[in-house]
Write a protein that holds these residues in place. Structure first.
Motif, short mmCIF file in Angstrom:
data_model
loop_
_atom_site.label_atom_id
_atom_site.label_comp_id
_atom_site.label_asym_id
_atom_site.label_seq_id
_atom_site.Cartn_x
_atom_site.Cartn_y
_atom_site.Cartn_z
N ARG A 22 -3.64 -1.15 -11.10
CA ARG A 22 -4.06 -0.84 -12.20
C ARG A 22 -5.64 -1.12 -12.28
N ASP A 23 -6.14 -1.71 -11.29
CA ASP A 23 -7.41 -1.40 -10.10
C ASP A 23 -7.85 0.07 -10.63
N ALA A 73 9.62 -7.97 -2.02
CA ALA A 73 9.92 -9.22 -3.06
C ALA A 73 9.55 -8.30 -4.43
N ARG A 74 8.92 -8.86 -5.43
CA ARG A 74 8.55 -9.11 -6.41
C ARG A 74 7.30 -8.81 -6.18
N THR A 75 6.50 -9.85 -5.55
CA THR A 75 5.34 -10.44 -4.90
C THR A 75 4.70 -8.72 -4.45
N THR A 76 5.68 -8.37 -3.80
CA THR A 76 4.94 -7.18 -3.45
C THR A 76 4.90 -6.02 -4.19
N VAL A 77 5.71 -5.51 -4.35
CA VAL A 77 5.48 -4.72 -6.07
C VAL A 77 4.49 -4.89 -6.85
N ARG A 78 4.27 -6.05 -7.20
CA ARG A 78 2.69 -6.85 -8.23
C ARG A 78 2.04 -6.00 -7.30
N LYS A 79 1.70 -6.41 -5.83
CA LYS A 79 0.18 -6.57 -5.26
C LYS A 79 0.38 -4.89 -5.43
N SER A 105 8.59 0.45 -13.48
CA SER A 105 9.13 -1.01 -14.08
C SER A 105 9.10 -2.02 -12.23
N GLU A 106 8.54 -2.64 -12.60
CA GLU A 106 8.79 -3.18 -10.48
C GLU A 106 10.41 -3.71 -10.52
N VAL A 107 11.31 -4.15 -11.82
CA VAL A 107 12.15 -4.81 -11.01
C VAL A 107 12.77 -3.17 -10.73
N GLN A 108 12.87 -2.75 -10.94
CA GLN A 108 12.90 -0.85 -10.07
C GLN A 108 12.90 -0.45 -9.09
N LEU A 109 11.18 -0.55 -9.25
CA LEU A 109 10.77 -0.76 -7.73
C LEU A 109 10.83 -1.62 -6.89
N GLU A 110 11.10 -3.14 -7.17
CA GLU A 110 11.84 -3.85 -6.52
C GLU A 110 12.98 -3.55 -5.34
N SER A 111 13.71 -3.03 -6.60
CA SER A 111 14.99 -2.79 -5.66
C SER A 111 15.10 -1.05 -5.10
N GLN A 153 0.30 -1.19 -0.27
CA GLN A 153 -0.07 -0.37 0.07
C GLN A 153 0.39 0.92 -0.09
N GLN A 154 2.13 1.47 0.92
CA GLN A 154 2.60 2.73 0.39
C GLN A 154 3.91 2.82 -0.11
N ILE A 155 4.03 1.75 -1.33
CA ILE A 155 4.82 1.17 -2.62
C ILE A 155 3.53 2.01 -3.80
N ALA A 156 2.24 1.56 -3.20
CA ALA A 156 1.54 2.15 -4.44
C ALA A 156 0.86 3.37 -4.40
N ASP A 157 0.84 3.98 -2.90
CA ASP A 157 1.23 5.69 -2.35
C ASP A 157 2.30 6.27 -2.92
N VAL A 158 3.54 5.98 -2.78
CA VAL A 158 4.78 6.96 -4.01
C VAL A 158 4.00 6.24 -5.36
N VAL A 159 3.61 5.42 -5.82
CA VAL A 159 3.88 5.87 -7.47
C VAL A 159 2.84 6.45 -7.82
N ARG A 160 1.64 6.29 -7.03
CA ARG A 160 0.13 7.70 -7.01
C ARG A 160 0.72 8.88 -6.66
N ARG A 161 1.57 8.89 -5.99
CA ARG A 161 1.81 10.83 -6.15
C ARG A 161 2.62 11.40 -7.02
N ARG A 162 3.44 9.63 -7.33
CA ARG A 162 4.74 9.80 -8.72
C ARG A 162 3.69 10.31 -9.73
N ILE A 163 2.35 10.40 -10.48
CA ILE A 163 1.91 10.33 -11.19
C ILE A 163 0.98 11.17 -11.44
#
Length: 82
Positions: free
Chosen positions: A57-58, A45-51, A34-40, A12-22
Protein backbone atom coordinates in the motif's frame (compact mmCIF):
# COMPACT_ATOMS: atom_id res chain seq x y z
CA UNK A 1 3.42 -24.18 2.29
CA UNK A 2 5.91 -21.60 1.04
CA UNK A 3 9.64 -22.22 1.58
CA UNK A 4 10.83 -19.03 3.29
CA UNK A 5 14.38 -17.69 3.27
CA UNK A 6 15.34 -17.67 6.97
CA UNK A 7 17.57 -14.60 6.50
CA UNK A 8 14.69 -12.24 5.55
CA UNK A 9 11.44 -11.32 7.32
CA UNK A 10 8.48 -13.37 6.09
CA UNK A 11 6.36 -10.27 5.44
CA UNK A 12 9.01 -8.94 3.01
CA UNK A 13 9.05 -12.22 1.12
CA UNK A 14 5.25 -12.29 0.90
CA UNK A 15 5.28 -8.69 -0.38
CA UNK A 16 7.87 -9.73 -2.99
CA UNK A 17 5.64 -12.58 -4.21
CA UNK A 18 2.56 -10.33 -4.46
CA UNK A 19 4.65 -7.62 -6.16
CA UNK A 20 5.80 -10.17 -8.79
CA UNK A 21 2.22 -11.35 -9.31
CA UNK A 22 1.11 -7.77 -9.91
CA UNK A 23 4.01 -7.09 -12.30
CA UNK A 24 3.35 -10.28 -14.29
CA UNK A 25 -0.37 -9.57 -14.61
CA UNK A 26 -1.37 -12.61 -12.55
CA UNK A 27 -3.00 -10.04 -10.25
CA UNK A 28 -4.53 -7.53 -12.69
CA UNK A 29 -5.80 -4.05 -11.73
CA UNK A 30 -8.70 -4.18 -9.25
CA UNK A 31 -7.90 -7.81 -8.31
CA UNK A 32 -8.78 -8.57 -4.68
CA UNK A 33 -5.67 -9.30 -2.61
CA UNK A 34 -7.20 -11.44 0.12
CA UNK A 35 -5.41 -11.41 3.47
CA UNK A 36 -7.19 -14.64 4.43
CA UNK A 37 -6.00 -16.34 1.24
CA UNK A 38 -2.41 -15.14 1.70
CA UNK A 39 -2.46 -16.23 5.35
CA UNK A 40 -3.53 -19.72 4.28
CA UNK A 41 -1.19 -19.92 1.26
CA UNK A 42 1.93 -18.93 3.21
CA UNK A 43 0.99 -20.48 6.57
CA UNK A 44 1.60 -17.27 8.53
CA UNK A 45 -0.30 -15.14 11.04
CA UNK A 46 -2.60 -12.36 9.86
CA UNK A 47 -0.25 -9.73 11.34
CA UNK A 48 2.52 -10.94 9.01
CA UNK A 49 0.23 -10.62 5.98
CA UNK A 50 -0.88 -7.17 7.15
CA UNK A 51 2.75 -5.99 7.27
CA UNK A 52 3.17 -7.18 3.68
CA UNK A 53 -0.02 -5.47 2.47
CA UNK A 54 0.94 -2.27 4.33
CA UNK A 55 4.27 -2.21 2.46
CA UNK A 56 2.50 -2.74 -0.88
CA UNK A 57 0.00 0.00 0.00
CA UNK A 58 2.87 2.38 0.84
CA UNK A 59 4.34 1.65 -2.61
CA UNK A 60 0.99 2.44 -4.25
CA UNK A 61 0.59 -1.08 -5.65
CA UNK A 62 -2.60 -1.81 -3.73
CA UNK A 63 -5.30 0.26 -2.09
CA UNK A 64 -7.48 -0.78 0.81
CA UNK A 65 -11.12 0.14 1.32
CA UNK A 66 -12.42 -0.56 4.84
CA UNK A 67 -15.11 -3.22 4.76
CA UNK A 68 -14.24 -4.23 1.19
CA UNK A 69 -10.60 -5.32 1.18
CA UNK A 70 -7.34 -4.62 -0.63
CA UNK A 71 -7.25 -4.34 -4.41
CA UNK A 72 -4.48 -3.96 -6.97
CA UNK A 73 -4.25 -0.30 -7.92
CA UNK A 74 -4.98 0.65 -11.52
CA UNK A 75 -1.45 2.00 -11.84
CA UNK A 76 -0.03 -1.19 -10.31
CA UNK A 77 -0.53 -3.21 -13.47
CA UNK A 78 -1.14 -0.66 -16.19
CA UNK A 79 -0.97 3.04 -16.96
CA UNK A 80 -4.46 3.13 -18.49
CA UNK A 81 -7.45 4.32 -16.52
CA UNK A 82 -11.05 3.35 -17.03
Amino acid sequence: MYDFDPTRPKWQQIADVVRRRIASGEYPPRHLVSEVQLESEFGVARTTVRKATAALRDEGLISTTPGMGSFVSDRGGTCESS
